[in-house]
Design a protein around this motif. Structure first.
Motif, short mmCIF file in Angstrom:
data_model
loop_
_atom_site.label_atom_id
_atom_site.label_comp_id
_atom_site.label_asym_id
_atom_site.label_seq_id
_atom_site.Cartn_x
_atom_site.Cartn_y
_atom_site.Cartn_z
N TRP A 11 6.06 0.48 1.61
CA TRP A 11 7.72 0.14 1.48
C TRP A 11 7.84 -0.57 0.03
CZ3 TRP A 11 9.13 -3.13 6.42
CH2 TRP A 11 9.23 -2.45 7.53
N GLU A 18 9.53 -2.90 -2.44
CA GLU A 18 9.60 -4.41 -2.63
C GLU A 18 10.88 -4.96 -2.00
OE1 GLU A 18 8.18 -8.28 -3.06
OE2 GLU A 18 7.00 -6.40 -3.62
N TRP A 19 11.85 -4.29 -2.59
CA TRP A 19 13.11 -4.87 -1.69
C TRP A 19 13.15 -4.93 -0.16
CZ3 TRP A 19 15.91 -1.94 1.88
CH2 TRP A 19 15.77 -0.59 1.90
N LYS A 20 12.43 -3.76 0.57
CA LYS A 20 12.19 -3.70 2.03
C LYS A 20 11.49 -5.20 2.28
CE LYS A 20 12.99 -2.04 6.04
NZ LYS A 20 14.35 -2.04 6.63
N HIS A 21 10.45 -5.27 1.60
CA HIS A 21 9.62 -6.53 2.10
C HIS A 21 10.32 -7.75 2.03
CE1 HIS A 21 5.79 -4.38 2.61
NE2 HIS A 21 6.13 -3.78 1.52
N THR A 22 10.99 -8.00 1.14
CA THR A 22 12.19 -9.13 0.79
C THR A 22 13.03 -9.05 1.77
OG1 THR A 22 11.75 -8.85 -1.52
CG2 THR A 22 13.78 -10.23 -0.87
N GLN A 23 13.56 -8.02 2.38
CA GLN A 23 14.45 -8.03 3.40
C GLN A 23 13.94 -8.54 4.45
OE1 GLN A 23 16.46 -4.18 4.24
NE2 GLN A 23 17.83 -4.91 5.63
N GLN A 26 13.44 -12.17 4.54
CA GLN A 26 14.52 -12.81 4.68
C GLN A 26 15.28 -12.83 6.16
OE1 GLN A 26 16.87 -10.91 1.91
NE2 GLN A 26 16.40 -12.39 0.37
#
Length: 121
Positions: free
Chosen positions: A35, A37-42, A45
């Protein structure tokens, strides 16, 4: 329900709690390493929000997992703050959970799992 034990259902819901804690701690990446990085962050969160806010869903999952909500919230707060000792306990729980799986006794699979509350508190 036929063919599914209450222990197996309980274990499934404990896996949901475990995964949410791993995600909130930023330790859930191994499931979807490709995935962006933005997906891991999402995902992190969303897990933090689910663990932090009062919701019927959270309550129902904790009840199904037979883990006190207060214990999960307290432990989640430690993880969210970045408590290294809490992360270590979470990794140990993950590894223990994965290894416990099933034991064959007289040709029948038997679930084995210690009390999660004792492991994380």
């Amino acid at each position: 329900m036929t063919g599914i034990s209450l222990e197996a259902i309980n274990r499934m819901w404990r896996a949901v709690v475990l995964q949410s804690l791993l995600d909130a701690a930023g330790l859930g990446r191994s499931l979807n390493a490709s995935w962006p990085e933005w997906k891991h962050t999402q995902v992190k969160q969303e897990a933090v929000q689910w663990l932090s806010e009062d919701s019927q869903d959270f309550s129902d999952v904790c009840d199904a997992a037979t883990i006190p909500q207060e214990a999960i919230r307290k432990f989640a707060k430690r993880l969210i703050r970045g408590d290294a000792a809490a992360k270590k306990l979470l990794i140990e729980w993950r590894d223990t959970f994965a290894k416990q799986g099933r034991k064959i006794t007289d040709g029948v699979e038997v679930e084995q799992e210690p009390d999660v509350q004792d492991e994380i508190l």
